[in-house]
Design a protein around this motif. Sequence first.
Motif, PDB file in Angstrom:
ATOM      1  N   LYS A  70      -1.637   7.253   7.935  1.00  0.00           N
ATOM      2  CA  LYS A  70      -2.740   7.259   8.521  1.00  0.00           C
ATOM      3  C   LYS A  70      -4.084   8.359   8.243  1.00  0.00           C
ATOM      4  CE  LYS A  70      -3.932   8.858  13.814  1.00  0.00           C
ATOM      5  NZ  LYS A  70      -3.495   8.835  14.874  1.00  0.00           N
ATOM      6  N   ALA A  71      -3.292   9.527   7.748  1.00  0.00           N
ATOM      7  CA  ALA A  71      -3.998  10.927   7.586  1.00  0.00           C
ATOM      8  C   ALA A  71      -4.904  10.552   6.394  1.00  0.00           C
ATOM      9  CB  ALA A  71      -2.814  11.561   6.765  1.00  0.00           C
ATOM     10  N   ALA A  72      -4.498   9.572   5.076  1.00  0.00           N
ATOM     11  CA  ALA A  72      -4.938   9.455   3.650  1.00  0.00           C
ATOM     12  C   ALA A  72      -6.131   8.595   4.584  1.00  0.00           C
ATOM     13  CB  ALA A  72      -4.404   8.687   3.077  1.00  0.00           C
ATOM     14  N   LEU A  73      -5.911   7.048   5.378  1.00  0.00           N
ATOM     15  CA  LEU A  73      -7.024   6.655   5.286  1.00  0.00           C
ATOM     16  C   LEU A  73      -8.748   7.638   6.069  1.00  0.00           C
ATOM     17  CD1 LEU A  73      -6.053   3.663   6.441  1.00  0.00           C
ATOM     18  CD2 LEU A  73      -6.751   4.238   4.309  1.00  0.00           C
ATOM     19  N   GLU A  74      -7.909   8.700   6.711  1.00  0.00           N
ATOM     20  CA  GLU A  74      -8.635   9.876   7.700  1.00  0.00           C
ATOM     21  C   GLU A  74      -9.630  10.865   6.095  1.00  0.00           C
ATOM     22  OE1 GLU A  74      -6.256  11.856  10.221  1.00  0.00           O
ATOM     23  OE2 GLU A  74      -6.258  10.125  11.596  1.00  0.00           O
ATOM     24  N   ALA A  75      -9.112  11.032   5.629  1.00  0.00           N
ATOM     25  CA  ALA A  75      -9.146  11.705   4.932  1.00  0.00           C
ATOM     26  C   ALA A  75     -10.227  11.106   3.895  1.00  0.00           C
ATOM     27  CB  ALA A  75      -8.042  12.713   4.264  1.00  0.00           C
ATOM     28  N   CYS A  76      -9.402  10.587   3.277  1.00  0.00           N
ATOM     29  CA  CYS A  76      -9.803   9.080   2.171  1.00  0.00           C
ATOM     30  C   CYS A  76     -10.708   8.060   2.217  1.00  0.00           C
ATOM     31  CB  CYS A  76      -9.527   9.430   1.179  1.00  0.00           C
ATOM     32  SG  CYS A  76      -7.678  10.796   1.156  1.00  0.00           S
ATOM     33  N   GLY A  77     -10.883   7.795   3.539  1.00  0.00           N
ATOM     34  CA  GLY A  77     -11.754   6.690   3.871  1.00  0.00           C
ATOM     35  C   GLY A  77     -10.991   4.790   3.699  1.00  0.00           C
ATOM     36  N   ARG A  78     -10.268   5.261   2.725  1.00  0.00           N
ATOM     37  CA  ARG A  78     -10.081   3.939   1.802  1.00  0.00           C
ATOM     38  C   ARG A  78      -8.462   4.434   0.557  1.00  0.00           C
ATOM     39  NH1 ARG A  78     -13.998   2.782  -3.332  1.00  0.00           N
ATOM     40  NH2 ARG A  78     -12.020   1.584  -3.649  1.00  0.00           N
ATOM     41  N   LEU A  79      -7.855   3.941   0.711  1.00  0.00           N
ATOM     42  CA  LEU A  79      -6.122   4.170  -0.149  1.00  0.00           C
ATOM     43  C   LEU A  79      -6.681   3.012  -1.527  1.00  0.00           C
ATOM     44  CD1 LEU A  79      -3.904   6.125  -0.746  1.00  0.00           C
ATOM     45  CD2 LEU A  79      -2.651   4.190   0.454  1.00  0.00           C
ATOM     46  N   ASP A  80      -6.614   3.423  -2.403  1.00  0.00           N
ATOM     47  CA  ASP A  80      -6.073   2.780  -4.193  1.00  0.00           C
ATOM     48  C   ASP A  80      -4.721   3.097  -4.598  1.00  0.00           C
ATOM     49  OD1 ASP A  80      -9.410   1.783  -4.053  1.00  0.00           O
ATOM     50  OD2 ASP A  80      -9.336   3.855  -3.425  1.00  0.00           O
ATOM     51  N   ILE A  81      -4.313   4.781  -4.371  1.00  0.00           N
ATOM     52  CA  ILE A  81      -3.415   5.158  -5.321  1.00  0.00           C
ATOM     53  C   ILE A  81      -2.935   4.890  -4.613  1.00  0.00           C
ATOM     54  CG2 ILE A  81      -2.961   6.655  -7.063  1.00  0.00           C
ATOM     55  CD1 ILE A  81      -6.283   6.957  -8.197  1.00  0.00           C
ATOM     56  N   HIS A 123      -3.522  -1.668   2.307  1.00  0.00           N
ATOM     57  CA  HIS A 123      -4.756  -1.106   2.242  1.00  0.00           C
ATOM     58  C   HIS A 123      -4.974  -1.415   0.693  1.00  0.00           C
ATOM     59  CE1 HIS A 123      -4.303   0.387   5.950  1.00  0.00           C
ATOM     60  NE2 HIS A 123      -3.194   0.821   5.738  1.00  0.00           N
ATOM     61  N   LEU A 124      -3.964  -1.430   0.182  1.00  0.00           N
ATOM     62  CA  LEU A 124      -3.997  -1.009  -1.941  1.00  0.00           C
ATOM     63  C   LEU A 124      -4.366  -2.970  -2.283  1.00  0.00           C
ATOM     64  CD1 LEU A 124      -0.717   0.456  -3.499  1.00  0.00           C
ATOM     65  CD2 LEU A 124      -2.669   1.640  -3.077  1.00  0.00           C
ATOM     66  N   LYS A 125      -4.380  -3.988  -1.367  1.00  0.00           N
ATOM     67  CA  LYS A 125      -4.457  -5.352  -1.515  1.00  0.00           C
ATOM     68  C   LYS A 125      -6.085  -5.340  -1.463  1.00  0.00           C
ATOM     69  CE  LYS A 125      -0.323  -7.955   0.222  1.00  0.00           C
ATOM     70  NZ  LYS A 125      -0.212  -8.891   1.591  1.00  0.00           N
ATOM     71  N   ALA A 126      -6.393  -4.269  -0.212  1.00  0.00           N
ATOM     72  CA  ALA A 126      -7.860  -4.818  -0.103  1.00  0.00           C
ATOM     73  C   ALA A 126      -8.303  -3.558  -1.415  1.00  0.00           C
ATOM     74  CB  ALA A 126      -7.985  -3.950   1.103  1.00  0.00           C
ATOM     75  N   SER A 127      -7.710  -3.200  -1.808  1.00  0.00           N
ATOM     76  CA  SER A 127      -8.873  -2.060  -3.064  1.00  0.00           C
ATOM     77  C   SER A 127      -9.170  -2.870  -4.526  1.00  0.00           C
ATOM     78  CB  SER A 127      -7.566  -1.227  -3.818  1.00  0.00           C
ATOM     79  OG  SER A 127      -8.253  -0.556  -4.690  1.00  0.00           O
ATOM     80  N   PRO A 128     -10.131  -2.899  -5.284  1.00  0.00           N
ATOM     81  CA  PRO A 128     -10.118  -3.265  -6.511  1.00  0.00           C
ATOM     82  C   PRO A 128      -9.173  -2.882  -7.496  1.00  0.00           C
ATOM     83  CG  PRO A 128     -12.079  -1.973  -6.276  1.00  0.00           C
ATOM     84  CD  PRO A 128     -10.901  -1.538  -4.348  1.00  0.00           C
ATOM     85  N   ALA A 129      -8.665  -1.658  -7.169  1.00  0.00           N
ATOM     86  CA  ALA A 129      -8.118  -1.138  -8.403  1.00  0.00           C
ATOM     87  C   ALA A 129      -6.648  -0.866  -7.741  1.00  0.00           C
ATOM     88  CB  ALA A 129      -8.804  -0.138  -8.826  1.00  0.00           C
ATOM     89  N   GLY A 130      -6.219  -1.422  -6.856  1.00  0.00           N
ATOM     90  CA  GLY A 130      -4.528  -0.402  -6.366  1.00  0.00           C
ATOM     91  C   GLY A 130      -3.205  -0.450  -7.772  1.00  0.00           C
TER      92      GLY A 130
END
Length: 245
Positions: A70-81, A123-130
């Motif tokens: 939750k904190a990562a999505l709030e701070a970064c807007g997305r999660l890739d790594i 969330h990593l599934k939604a990233s183009p570079a998880g």
Amino acid sequence: MRLQDRGAIVTGAASGIGQATAQLFAAEGAKVLAVDLDQEKVVAAHKGNERITPLGQDVSAADAPERIIKAALEACGRLDILMNNAGVSLGAPFEEFTDEAWDRTMAVNVTAHFKLARAAVPHLKASPAGRIINVASVMAEGTDYGLAAYCASKAGVAGLTRNMALELGRHGITSNYILPGAIRTGMTVNFKDEKIADIWARKSPLKRLGEPIDIARGALFLASDEGGFVTGHGLNVDGGLMLRV
């Protein structure tokens, strides 16, 4: 700017490898959630860096995965790594090793990696570079006196990561682990003794101890597009320490 606009989580980020990695990721364009047990230390470690958001959190707590994501999505807007770096090293002779020390080692070094990675996967599934990067140790493949739990936990990290690579690859997510050698960090307090530090430095063909930035650079490769076709791999960053084992 190899990580431009990507969102990253780095645990164990108040010092050593985690601190160096969070700062390198941010310098390469990522927004980073820097997680550590000690809120004050993680805030101080990244003071003034607008691309890094600190979070005090015990990664082994029951609510840790939910809070961290939750904190990562709030701070970064997305999660890739996701970089699982938090770890403990509790040493004692095998016959004297307590259940409490064993359980704590496994909870932080293996179970927390598993639970946070599992929570991150949607969330990593939604990233183009998880990317999932777990920090193991050369002790995953070697051993030393008093390190029964540590060696077992780091071998567990290696096995866990290979399985994640197999199962998550179809979603475009890579999973790799780093095997640091003798690195000058807060965990390796004996390296403050120059005689002990010199002994370990001489064991490496490069004749020096590793520094946290050495590991951070390996993590950057695995997190970047350059590492996009590398998965299920254990990256030795040990200065050749294990060549003579």
